[in-house]
Design a protein around this motif. Structure first.
Motif, PDB file in Angstrom:
ATOM      1  N   THR A   1      -3.243  -5.521  -5.497  1.00 48.22           N
ATOM      2  CA  THR A   1      -3.525  -3.961  -4.579  1.00 48.22           C
ATOM      3  C   THR A   1      -4.182  -3.550  -5.408  1.00 48.22           C
ATOM      4  O   THR A   1      -5.319  -3.429  -4.932  1.00 48.22           O
ATOM      5  N   LEU A   2      -4.439  -3.547  -6.834  1.00 50.84           N
ATOM      6  CA  LEU A   2      -5.145  -2.448  -7.668  1.00 50.84           C
ATOM      7  C   LEU A   2      -6.843  -3.790  -7.114  1.00 50.84           C
ATOM      8  O   LEU A   2      -8.257  -3.190  -7.372  1.00 50.84           O
ATOM      9  N   LYS A   3      -6.569  -4.689  -8.360  1.00 57.78           N
ATOM     10  CA  LYS A   3      -7.403  -6.166  -8.136  1.00 57.78           C
ATOM     11  C   LYS A   3      -8.246  -5.843  -7.106  1.00 57.78           C
ATOM     12  O   LYS A   3      -9.761  -5.876  -7.206  1.00 57.78           O
ATOM     13  N   PRO A   4      -8.404  -6.281  -5.761  1.00 58.43           N
ATOM     14  CA  PRO A   4      -8.784  -5.774  -4.530  1.00 58.43           C
ATOM     15  C   PRO A   4      -9.701  -4.567  -4.088  1.00 58.43           C
ATOM     16  O   PRO A   4     -10.700  -4.869  -4.230  1.00 58.43           O
ATOM     17  N   LEU A   5      -9.291  -4.072  -4.388  1.00 59.79           N
ATOM     18  CA  LEU A   5      -9.761  -2.513  -4.181  1.00 59.79           C
ATOM     19  C   LEU A   5     -10.685  -2.674  -5.736  1.00 59.79           C
ATOM     20  O   LEU A   5     -11.749  -1.537  -4.998  1.00 59.79           O
ATOM     21  N   GLY A   6     -10.769  -2.844  -6.472  1.00 61.80           N
ATOM     22  CA  GLY A   6     -12.188  -2.181  -7.756  1.00 61.80           C
ATOM     23  C   GLY A   6     -13.104  -3.632  -7.397  1.00 61.80           C
ATOM     24  O   GLY A   6     -14.302  -3.119  -7.684  1.00 61.80           O
ATOM     25  N   GLU A   7     -12.639  -5.210  -6.468  1.00 66.52           N
ATOM     26  CA  GLU A   7     -13.758  -5.733  -6.508  1.00 66.52           C
ATOM     27  C   GLU A   7     -14.387  -5.428  -5.104  1.00 66.52           C
ATOM     28  O   GLU A   7     -15.489  -5.278  -4.845  1.00 66.52           O
ATOM     29  N   LEU A   8     -13.906  -5.161  -4.090  1.00 65.92           N
ATOM     30  CA  LEU A   8     -14.499  -3.996  -3.174  1.00 65.92           C
ATOM     31  C   LEU A   8     -15.539  -3.047  -3.872  1.00 65.92           C
ATOM     32  O   LEU A   8     -16.529  -2.922  -3.546  1.00 65.92           O
TER      33      LEU A   8
ATOM     34  N   ARG B   1      -5.779  -1.310   1.362  1.00 66.56           N
ATOM     35  CA  ARG B   1      -4.915   0.421   1.356  1.00 66.56           C
ATOM     36  C   ARG B   1      -4.009   0.125  -0.185  1.00 66.56           C
ATOM     37  O   ARG B   1      -2.933  -0.505  -0.044  1.00 66.56           O
ATOM     38  N   LEU B   2      -4.188   1.207  -1.108  1.00 63.02           N
ATOM     39  CA  LEU B   2      -3.274   1.386  -2.217  1.00 63.02           C
ATOM     40  C   LEU B   2      -1.462   1.312  -1.260  1.00 63.02           C
ATOM     41  O   LEU B   2      -1.730   2.623  -0.465  1.00 63.02           O
TER      42      LEU B   2
ATOM     43  N   GLU C   1      -8.995   6.034  -1.745  1.00 61.88           N
ATOM     44  CA  GLU C   1      -7.784   5.371  -1.741  1.00 61.88           C
ATOM     45  C   GLU C   1      -7.271   5.641  -3.418  1.00 61.88           C
ATOM     46  O   GLU C   1      -6.062   6.015  -3.567  1.00 61.88           O
ATOM     47  N   THR C   2      -8.228   5.986  -4.572  1.00 61.55           N
ATOM     48  CA  THR C   2      -7.537   6.394  -5.731  1.00 61.55           C
ATOM     49  C   THR C   2      -7.522   7.668  -5.789  1.00 61.55           C
ATOM     50  O   THR C   2      -7.377   8.639  -7.139  1.00 61.55           O
ATOM     51  N   ARG C   3      -7.728   8.666  -5.246  1.00 60.40           N
ATOM     52  CA  ARG C   3      -7.406  10.298  -4.741  1.00 60.40           C
ATOM     53  C   ARG C   3      -8.378  10.624  -5.427  1.00 60.40           C
ATOM     54  O   ARG C   3      -7.574  11.513  -6.658  1.00 60.40           O
ATOM     55  N   ASP C   4      -9.281  10.478  -5.250  1.00 60.55           N
ATOM     56  CA  ASP C   4     -10.590  11.157  -6.525  1.00 60.55           C
ATOM     57  C   ASP C   4     -10.577  10.987  -7.354  1.00 60.55           C
ATOM     58  O   ASP C   4     -10.679  11.672  -8.072  1.00 60.55           O
TER      59      ASP C   4
ATOM     60  N   LEU D   1     -12.155  -0.079 -14.159  1.00 59.41           N
ATOM     61  CA  LEU D   1     -12.247   0.514 -12.443  1.00 59.41           C
ATOM     62  C   LEU D   1     -12.763   1.479 -12.780  1.00 59.41           C
ATOM     63  O   LEU D   1     -13.418   1.693 -11.829  1.00 59.41           O
ATOM     64  N   TYR D   2     -12.369   2.343 -13.723  1.00 57.83           N
ATOM     65  CA  TYR D   2     -12.904   3.848 -13.600  1.00 57.83           C
ATOM     66  C   TYR D   2     -14.296   3.420 -13.780  1.00 57.83           C
ATOM     67  O   TYR D   2     -15.396   4.861 -13.251  1.00 57.83           O
ATOM     68  N   GLY D   3     -15.139   2.691 -14.819  1.00 55.93           N
ATOM     69  CA  GLY D   3     -16.178   2.937 -14.793  1.00 55.93           C
ATOM     70  C   GLY D   3     -17.213   2.269 -13.434  1.00 55.93           C
ATOM     71  O   GLY D   3     -18.313   3.371 -13.583  1.00 55.93           O
TER      72      GLY D   3
END
Length: 318
Positions: A44-51, A30-31, A81-84, A104-106
């Motif tokens: 924060t962002l790196k783990p979520l992006g990899e997930l 979670r961010l 988590e990115t709030r859509d 990340l958006y890609g």
């Protein structure tokens, strides 16, 4: 290494157990509220992006429906988590020269998840001269180019020209590969093949180079018990034509996986409780990589079985 026919039961168990641990570790992905200001993006962002990157591949490609459902839940969580997608608009406004919000958006754009505000900002930020300058990290540039392709943007550089400048493209003497360079080569392959979706993008010359030297590299990092890199090298192996299967390496990685499904980055299980922040940091990436590599190896195994005429591929097995 043997032919492409792997061990489906072993691979499915490893992937399923990995996803189960990641599901239970959701809280650590979670961010925080300060994610767009002073939070460390590597934590924060790196783990979520990899997930998001790896569960997106698994949810669309794994042969078993139950595994795809597990991965789909994790991917949906990452998007929430990115709030859509609103998070990416905030990141672009705050750092218009940065490439990582676009990268990340890609991942989500490829899955058909778009955000209007981000789409309006993309032409301006990717058109900046400071955004398009050549980067010293050519592997990272491949990742940016892949993101541009996923989103539908005009690429800011020629992919093949950048590839020639990478560790993979230069085909270095294999004994010169240290840990950092090895990770670079694996990611060159992932960006070139769109994380295993387009394995035919590997040229014959690069594929033969990898086929020749991957067994030696695997042996080196198996001895070091660097399971994170072992998993990435096994994923690269599964991207080769008629992907070879190394039963010894896969069994060694399986033996390193804990009963709770986690895979340590290096050595044995981390100290402390398995659900703590320390254990998460020590295990999340290698656990994700194990699920990713197991999925690619499972796909290759099914393809080898179908090509051999023994069994029809199990593309929709429940």
């Amino acid at each position: 290494m043997t032919g492409g026919r792997g061990a489906p039961e072993l691979l499915d168990r490893m992937v399923g157990d990995s996803l189960g641990w990641l599901e239970r570790a959701r809280a650590h992905f979670r961010l925080p509220p300060n994610v767009t200001t002073d939070a460390d993006p590597n934590l924060t962002l790196k783990p979520l992006g990899e997930l998001a990157e790896l569960t997106q591949l698994i949810r669309t490609s794994h042969p078993r429906a139950a595994v795809r459902k597990q991965a789909a839940g994790l991917f949906a969580f990452a998007w929430e988590e990115t709030r859509d997608g609103e998070l990416f608009a905030e990141l672009i406004r705050g750092e218009p020269r940065a490439t990582y919000p676009v990268e990340l958006y890609g991942v989500f754009a490829q899955a058909g998840l778009r955000n209007t505000a981000v789409e309006e900002l993309l032409p301006a930020t990717t058109g900046l001269r400071s955004w398009r300058i050549a980067r010293e990290d050519h592997t990272r540039t491949l990742g940016v180019l892949n993101a541009e392709q996923r989103i539908g943007l005009r690429p800011h550089a020629a992919f093949d020209a950048v590839l020639k400048l990478t560790g993979l493209g230069s085909m270095p003497e294999p004994w010169t590969l240290d840990r950092k360079a090895a990770y670079g080569v694996t990611h060159d392959v992932f960006h070139l093949t769109d994380w295993g979706r387009a394995r035919g993008q590997l040229s014959g010359e690069l594929a033969e180079y990898l086929r020749l030297w991957l067994p030696a590299w695997l042996e080196t990092w198996l001895e070091e018990q660097l399971w994170d890199l072992v998993g990435e090298l096994l994923a690269v192996t599964a991207c080769l034509p008629a992907a070879p299967y190394d039963p010894v390496a896969w069994q060694r990685l399986a033996d390193a996986q804990a009963p709770d499904g986690s895979v340590p980055e290096i050595g044995g299980a981390p100290p402390g409780p398995g659900d703590g922040a320390e254990a998460f940091t020590a295990c999340y990436h290698s656990t994700l990589v194990t699920a990713f590599a197991g999925t690619l190896a499972r796909i290759a195994s099914d393809e080898a079985t179908a090509d051999g005429g023994a069994v029809v591929a199990v593309a929709a097995t429940p």
